[in-house]
Design a protein around this motif. Sequence first.
Motif, PDB file in Angstrom:
ATOM      1  N   LYS A   1      80.599  46.514  13.817  1.00 61.06           N
ATOM      2  CA  LYS A   1      81.578  46.078  12.824  1.00 61.06           C
ATOM      3  C   LYS A   1      81.502  46.985  11.602  1.00 61.06           C
ATOM      4  CE  LYS A   1      82.896  41.964  10.154  1.00 61.06           C
ATOM      5  NZ  LYS A   1      82.521  40.554   9.854  1.00 61.06           N
ATOM      6  N   THR A   2      82.648  47.435  11.129  1.00 58.88           N
ATOM      7  CA  THR A   2      82.678  48.278   9.939  1.00 58.88           C
ATOM      8  C   THR A   2      82.642  47.413   8.688  1.00 58.88           C
ATOM      9  OG1 THR A   2      85.103  48.311   9.785  1.00 58.88           O
ATOM     10  CG2 THR A   2      84.064  49.949  11.215  1.00 58.88           C
ATOM     11  N   THR A   3      82.476  48.046   7.539  1.00 60.87           N
ATOM     12  CA  THR A   3      82.452  47.310   6.274  1.00 60.87           C
ATOM     13  C   THR A   3      83.788  46.640   5.971  1.00 60.87           C
ATOM     14  OG1 THR A   3      82.995  49.385   5.149  1.00 60.87           O
ATOM     15  CG2 THR A   3      80.661  48.762   5.259  1.00 60.87           C
ATOM     16  N   ALA A   4      84.867  47.168   6.548  1.00 64.56           N
ATOM     17  CA  ALA A   4      86.193  46.571   6.342  1.00 64.56           C
ATOM     18  C   ALA A   4      86.502  45.487   7.367  1.00 64.56           C
ATOM     19  CB  ALA A   4      87.262  47.660   6.400  1.00 64.56           C
ATOM     20  N   GLY A   5      85.561  45.190   8.286  1.00 64.43           N
ATOM     21  CA  GLY A   5      85.768  44.144   9.275  1.00 64.43           C
ATOM     22  C   GLY A   5      86.432  44.591  10.553  1.00 64.43           C
ATOM     23  N   ALA A   6      86.570  45.893  10.763  1.00 64.67           N
ATOM     24  CA  ALA A   6      87.214  46.408  11.969  1.00 64.67           C
ATOM     25  C   ALA A   6      86.182  46.600  13.082  1.00 64.67           C
ATOM     26  CB  ALA A   6      87.917  47.723  11.671  1.00 64.67           C
TER      27      ALA A   6
ATOM     28  N   LYS B   1      79.768  63.164   0.834  1.00 66.38           N
ATOM     29  CA  LYS B   1      80.350  61.844   0.589  1.00 66.38           C
ATOM     30  C   LYS B   1      80.684  61.691  -0.887  1.00 66.38           C
ATOM     31  CE  LYS B   1      77.993  59.417   4.358  1.00 66.38           C
ATOM     32  NZ  LYS B   1      77.065  58.312   4.698  1.00 66.38           N
ATOM     33  N   ARG B   2      81.858  61.121  -1.172  1.00 65.67           N
ATOM     34  CA  ARG B   2      82.297  60.924  -2.559  1.00 65.67           C
ATOM     35  C   ARG B   2      82.762  59.489  -2.731  1.00 65.67           C
ATOM     36  NH1 ARG B   2      84.550  64.457  -6.729  1.00 65.67           N
ATOM     37  NH2 ARG B   2      84.198  63.250  -8.622  1.00 65.67           N
ATOM     38  N   CYS B   3      82.233  58.845  -3.753  1.00 64.83           N
ATOM     39  CA  CYS B   3      82.592  57.459  -4.032  1.00 64.83           C
ATOM     40  C   CYS B   3      83.821  57.436  -4.931  1.00 64.83           C
ATOM     41  CB  CYS B   3      81.432  56.732  -4.706  1.00 64.83           C
ATOM     42  SG  CYS B   3      81.821  55.042  -5.205  1.00 64.83           S
ATOM     43  N   PHE B   4      84.845  56.680  -4.541  1.00 66.25           N
ATOM     44  CA  PHE B   4      86.070  56.589  -5.333  1.00 66.25           C
ATOM     45  C   PHE B   4      86.037  55.389  -6.277  1.00 66.25           C
ATOM     46  CE2 PHE B   4      87.275  59.375  -1.930  1.00 66.25           C
ATOM     47  CZ  PHE B   4      88.122  60.286  -2.542  1.00 66.25           C
ATOM     48  N   LYS B   5      84.852  54.792  -6.432  1.00 68.88           N
ATOM     49  CA  LYS B   5      84.693  53.718  -7.405  1.00 68.88           C
ATOM     50  C   LYS B   5      83.998  54.236  -8.670  1.00 68.88           C
ATOM     51  CE  LYS B   5      82.327  49.304  -8.155  1.00 68.88           C
ATOM     52  NZ  LYS B   5      81.371  48.319  -7.572  1.00 68.88           N
ATOM     53  N   CYS B   6      82.803  54.827  -8.497  1.00 66.15           N
ATOM     54  CA  CYS B   6      82.077  55.367  -9.649  1.00 66.15           C
ATOM     55  C   CYS B   6      82.241  56.881  -9.783  1.00 66.15           C
ATOM     56  CB  CYS B   6      80.602  55.007  -9.556  1.00 66.15           C
ATOM     57  SG  CYS B   6      79.701  55.902  -8.260  1.00 66.15           S
ATOM     58  N   PHE B   7      82.897  57.521  -8.792  1.00 64.16           N
ATOM     59  CA  PHE B   7      83.143  58.960  -8.737  1.00 64.16           C
ATOM     60  C   PHE B   7      81.870  59.759  -8.455  1.00 64.16           C
ATOM     61  CE2 PHE B   7      86.854  58.343 -11.946  1.00 64.16           C
ATOM     62  CZ  PHE B   7      87.519  57.582 -11.009  1.00 64.16           C
ATOM     63  N   GLY B   8      80.776  59.110  -8.048  1.00 65.07           N
ATOM     64  CA  GLY B   8      79.537  59.811  -7.734  1.00 65.07           C
ATOM     65  C   GLY B   8      79.566  60.383  -6.332  1.00 65.07           C
TER      66      GLY B   8
ATOM     67  N   GLN C   1      82.359  54.013  -1.424  1.00 65.02           N
ATOM     68  CA  GLN C   1      82.724  52.884  -2.282  1.00 65.02           C
ATOM     69  C   GLN C   1      82.120  51.569  -1.798  1.00 65.02           C
ATOM     70  OE1 GLN C   1      86.877  52.815  -3.166  1.00 65.02           O
ATOM     71  NE2 GLN C   1      86.903  50.686  -3.803  1.00 65.02           N
ATOM     72  N   ALA C   2      82.004  51.381  -0.490  1.00 61.22           N
ATOM     73  CA  ALA C   2      81.506  50.113   0.040  1.00 61.22           C
ATOM     74  C   ALA C   2      80.051  49.855  -0.337  1.00 61.22           C
ATOM     75  CB  ALA C   2      81.663  50.094   1.559  1.00 61.22           C
TER      76      ALA C   2
ATOM     77  N   THR D   1      76.876  50.790  -6.277  1.00 56.72           N
ATOM     78  CA  THR D   1      76.327  49.851  -7.266  1.00 56.72           C
ATOM     79  C   THR D   1      76.526  50.371  -8.687  1.00 56.72           C
ATOM     80  OG1 THR D   1      74.151  50.912  -7.067  1.00 56.72           O
ATOM     81  CG2 THR D   1      74.577  48.997  -5.654  1.00 56.72           C
ATOM     82  N   GLY D   2      77.308  51.437  -8.830  1.00 51.59           N
ATOM     83  CA  GLY D   2      77.535  52.044 -10.137  1.00 51.59           C
ATOM     84  C   GLY D   2      78.711  51.428 -10.861  1.00 51.59           C
ATOM     85  N   PRO D   3      79.054  51.954 -12.033  1.00 46.73           N
ATOM     86  CA  PRO D   3      80.181  51.427 -12.813  1.00 46.73           C
ATOM     87  C   PRO D   3      81.520  51.666 -12.116  1.00 46.73           C
ATOM     88  CG  PRO D   3      79.363  53.463 -13.777  1.00 46.73           C
ATOM     89  CD  PRO D   3      78.396  53.099 -12.708  1.00 46.73           C
ATOM     90  N   ASP D   4      82.448  50.761 -12.327  1.00 44.73           N
ATOM     91  CA  ASP D   4      83.771  50.849 -11.693  1.00 44.73           C
ATOM     92  C   ASP D   4      84.688  51.695 -12.567  1.00 44.73           C
ATOM     93  OD1 ASP D   4      85.996  50.579 -10.193  1.00 44.73           O
ATOM     94  OD2 ASP D   4      86.218  48.408 -10.436  1.00 44.73           O
ATOM     95  N   ARG D   5      84.596  53.002 -12.419  1.00 44.69           N
ATOM     96  CA  ARG D   5      85.459  53.896 -13.211  1.00 44.69           C
ATOM     97  C   ARG D   5      86.893  53.867 -12.707  1.00 44.69           C
ATOM     98  NH1 ARG D   5      80.484  56.797 -12.939  1.00 44.69           N
ATOM     99  NH2 ARG D   5      79.631  57.153 -15.027  1.00 44.69           N
ATOM    100  N   LYS D   6      87.052  53.601 -11.410  1.00 48.06           N
ATOM    101  CA  LYS D   6      88.410  53.468 -10.873  1.00 48.06           C
ATOM    102  C   LYS D   6      89.101  52.252 -11.479  1.00 48.06           C
ATOM    103  CE  LYS D   6      90.904  52.966  -6.476  1.00 48.06           C
ATOM    104  NZ  LYS D   6      90.754  52.814  -5.006  1.00 48.06           N
TER     105      LYS D   6
END
Length: 303
Positions: free
Chosen positions: A123-128, A243-250, A255-256, A259-264
């Motif tokens: 199972k993926t993090t998105a439930g697929a 790998k690039r996180c589209f939430k904290c941009f690290g 993104q899944a 644990t960083g700040p939500d810059r998005k």
Amino acid sequence: MDTPEVPENINDVPPSHRSEYIIQRKKEEAEALKQCKANWQIATRKRAINAQENNKKSDNVEIPPKKGAEGKNSRNKPRAPKDNPEAVLIKPVEDRSYTDILKSLKNNVKLEKTEIAIHSIRKTTAGAVLLEIGKGGKKAEFCESIKETLKEIATVKDLRPQATIEIRDLDCLTDEEEVITAIRSATQNPTAEMKVHVTKANSREQCRAFVKMAITDVKSILEKSRIKVGWTICRVKLRADVKRCFKCFGVGHVQANCTGPDRKGQGLCIRCGEKGRKFNECTKPPKCCLCLNEGLIARSWIN
């Protein structure tokens, strides 16, 4: 009778005996040079004898080849990408769960007909539902049978392992279509699918192209180490996917797992680091907000 010592300095010799002093010194220098040559010849002979003996001992010893020394240009040959398993991604609709999709697959899809070997079901993090399958078999028929079984309760996507290559030395007039044509010709695959991004020209009026495509086509390109695009025979190398996180941009995670700040969520653009625009709409030059916070050069590369 002892031989009188010869003075080291000519100034210590009386003027009347200086000519004899010079002759004596030249004789001593010639004798020392002769002895030095004799010692050198003896040492040379000993080294030659030792070398012959070592060669006789090593005649029957097999020397293993150096790693990567298969050809003259093995050092310059780009490394090949790792083989990742092929997979099928099945994403259920909103009112369906992971277990519903898996039960429907096991009850209705016959693996024997398609000769498919499934290595993992998870199972993926998105439930697929992610099915990792081995090489061989009739993958196209397998995907069609899944689509026919699930119909409107899930979407099916055939995931093929991909990698990104970097093509250098392109001239400033090179466009995406020219790169696609060159790759399809080099791989002898006229239907090869790929994503191409051509950079802007540098101060030397040269640019680069980043091409994401199937690993099988990437390997055939890297084996040649160069590819002809237009008039130019260009260098090719494998690009490491970070790998690039589209939430904290690290970097280093997605993104899944962030644990960083939500810059998005704050409305920042991952390209320029400013508020009020999205990445797809941004036309400003790249500027990394993470590097700016650390006092580094605020440049980034997004493609």
